[in-house]
Scaffold this active site. Structure first.
Site, mmCIF file in Angstrom:
data_model
loop_
_atom_site.group_PDB
_atom_site.id
_atom_site.type_symbol
_atom_site.label_atom_id
_atom_site.label_comp_id
_atom_site.label_asym_id
_atom_site.label_seq_id
_atom_site.Cartn_x
_atom_site.Cartn_y
_atom_site.Cartn_z
ATOM 1 N N PHE A 53 36.984 46.806 50.423
ATOM 2 C CA PHE A 53 36.564 45.471 50.847
ATOM 3 C C PHE A 53 35.490 44.945 49.907
ATOM 4 O O PHE A 53 34.474 44.400 50.317
ATOM 5 C CB PHE A 53 36.066 45.522 52.300
ATOM 6 N N LYS A 107 46.902 49.283 30.335
ATOM 7 C CA LYS A 107 47.715 48.080 30.476
ATOM 8 C C LYS A 107 48.921 48.096 29.542
ATOM 9 O O LYS A 107 50.018 47.667 29.918
ATOM 10 C CB LYS A 107 46.849 46.847 30.223
ATOM 11 N N GLY A 143 38.419 38.075 37.138
ATOM 12 C CA GLY A 143 37.892 37.173 38.159
ATOM 13 C C GLY A 143 38.395 37.550 39.535
ATOM 14 O O GLY A 143 39.566 37.877 39.710
#
Length: 350
Positions: A11, A226, A324
Site C-alpha cells: 500500500f 526490462k 510516476g
C-alpha cells in the site's frame, strides 16, 4: 454489471494511488468501462492487513500513513499475513506492488504464485517476477484458468508490451532498442549541461528521481530486467538474466560527454535485443553515443522510449512516461481492463 473484488498487496505509492482512483472515479469507471471495482483486502508492511469482503472504507484507509497506526484498529491485523490474505480473501484480482529482490524476484514471486495457485488473477508492476519467472508464472496462470498481467513492469503507464503484441500483427519483429530508465537518462542529460557525475546524481536524488542507493538505475540493473522482459515477451527469446550483458553509465566521464557534444553525438543508456540469423537473440544494456538525428537521442528526463525494428514498417517508436505513481497505477488499471476484455470478448480501452 460485473464488479471485480480487488486485493492490494503493498500500500505504497502505486497501490495507494490505485485506491485513490477507485475512490474518486469509481462511478465514472463503472460507466465508461462496464465494470466496477471494489477493494476487499489490503496488506502493507507498515499498516498490517485488512480484509473486508463487503468492501473496505477507502476514505479511512487512505488517511492512514503508517506512523503509529495499523489496520488492527479497524478490525484487521498489525501483521501483513500476505500468504493467508492472498490465498483466502474473496478477491478476484490481486494487485501486487511490493518491493522485489532483483536476484530472485522475492517476495513478489511468491505473492504472484500464491494468488495464481488459489485461482486469482494477478496484475503486478514488479519487474522481478516477470523477468525471472515470467514463463513459469504465465503457465501457472493458464493451468488455473486465470490471468497474469504486467504492463507496468517495463514503461510504467505506457502500454508498450500490449501495443506491440496487438498492433504489430502481421509484422516480423527483428529487434528493439530503447531508453528504459529515467534516472540514468536524467543524469546523462545534466552531465551534458555541465554537471559532474556525482552532482548530477545528487540532484536526481533531491528531485526524487534517484534512490538513496542509485546503483540499480545507474549501473543498468533496472534496464537489464526490462530488456529481459521485452526480449522474452516480444521476441520469444527464451533467455535468462545472465544472457543480457550489462554496463552502466558510471564510466561515462564529463570528458566523454564533451567530446560527444563536439562530434554531434549524445550519450544514452540503451537497452536492446536483436534476433540473429540463426534465430537466437542477443541482448544487452550499455551506454552509447548516438547521433543527434537518432530516434532515441532526443528522449529526455523520465520519458522512456522503445524503437522496434520491423520487416515492413522499418523502425516504429513508442514513447511515454517511464515512471510516476499515477502513471504506474494506471498500468494496473489497464491490466484490469485487459482482463475484463479477455473474459467478456470486449475491446480493451487501452
Amino acid at each position: 454489471m460485473t464488479t471485480y473484488d480487488i486485493a492490494l498487496i503493498g500500500f505504497g505509492g502505486v497501490n495507494r494511488t490505485l485506491a485513490e482512483l477507485v475512490a474518486a472515479r469509481g462511478d465514472t469507471l463503472r460507466s465508461e468501462l462496464g465494470f466496477g471495482l471494489r477493494i476487499v483486502a489490503i496488506t502493507d508492511l507498515r499498516l498490517g492487513s485488512l480484509v473486508q469482503p463487503e468492501g473496505i472504507d477507502l476514505g479511512t484507509a487512505l488517511t492512514m500513513d503508517g506512523g503509529s497506526e495499523t489496520f488492527a484498529a479497524d478490525g484487521g491485523s498489525a501483521n501483513t499475513n500476505n500468504e493467508s490474505v492472498i490465498r483466502n480473501c474473496t478477491a478476484d484480482i490481486i494487485c501486487e506492488a511490493t518491493f522485489t529482490n532483483p536476484e530472485d524476484g522475492e517476495p513478489a514471486v511468491s505473492h504472484v504464485r500464491w494468488a495464481l495457485e488459489s485461482g486469482k488473477s494477478v496484475c503486478t508492476t514488479n519487474k522481478g517476477p516477470v523477468a525471472l519467472r515470467g514463463a513459469e508464472l504465465t503457465s501457472l496462470a493458464e493451468q488455473n484458468g486465470v490471468q497474469f498481467e504486467f504492463e507496468g513492469a517495463v514503461m510504467s503507464g505506457t502500454p508498450v508490451i500490449r501495443l506491440a503484441k496487438k498492433m504489430f500483427a502481421g509484422l516480423t519483429l527483428n529487434g528493439f532498442e530503447g531508453i528504459l530508465n529515467g534516472t540514468s537518462n536524467y543524469v546523462l542529460g545534466r552531465m551534458e549541461s555541465g554537471l559532474d557525475f556525482q552532482a548530477a546524481i545528487s540532484e536526481a536524488q533531491k528531485l526524487g528521481y534517484a534512490e538513496a542507493n542509485p546503483a540499480a538505475d545507474i549501473e543498468g540493473y533496472d534496464v537489464q530486467l526490462k530488456v529481459l522482459i521485452l526480449a522474452n515477451e516480444l521476441l520469444d527469446a527464451g533467455i535468462e538474466l545472465k544472457d543480457v550483458q550489462r554496463q552502466g553509465i558510471s564510466a561515462v566521464t564529463p570528458e566523454k560527454i564533451q567530446k560527444a557534444t563536439r562530434e554531434g553525438l549524445r550519450w544514452k543508456l540503451v537497452g536492446s535485443a536483436r534476433r540473429n540469423l540463426d534465430g537466437s537473440v542477443t541482448a544487452g544494456v550499455s551506454p552509447v553515443a548516438l547521433p543527434l538525428d537518432h530516434g532515441l537521442a532526443g528522449v529526455s528526463g523520465a520519458t522512456n522510449a522503445v524503437s522496434f525494428e520491423t520487416d515492413l514498417l522499418g523502425a516504429v517508436t513508442i514513447s511515454g512516461p517511464g515512471a510516476g505513481r499515477i502513471e504506474t497505477a494506471y498500468a494496473l488499471l489497464s491490466d484490469i481492463i485487459a482482463m475484463h476484455a479477455a473474459r467478456t470478448g470486449a475491446a480493451a480501452h487501452v
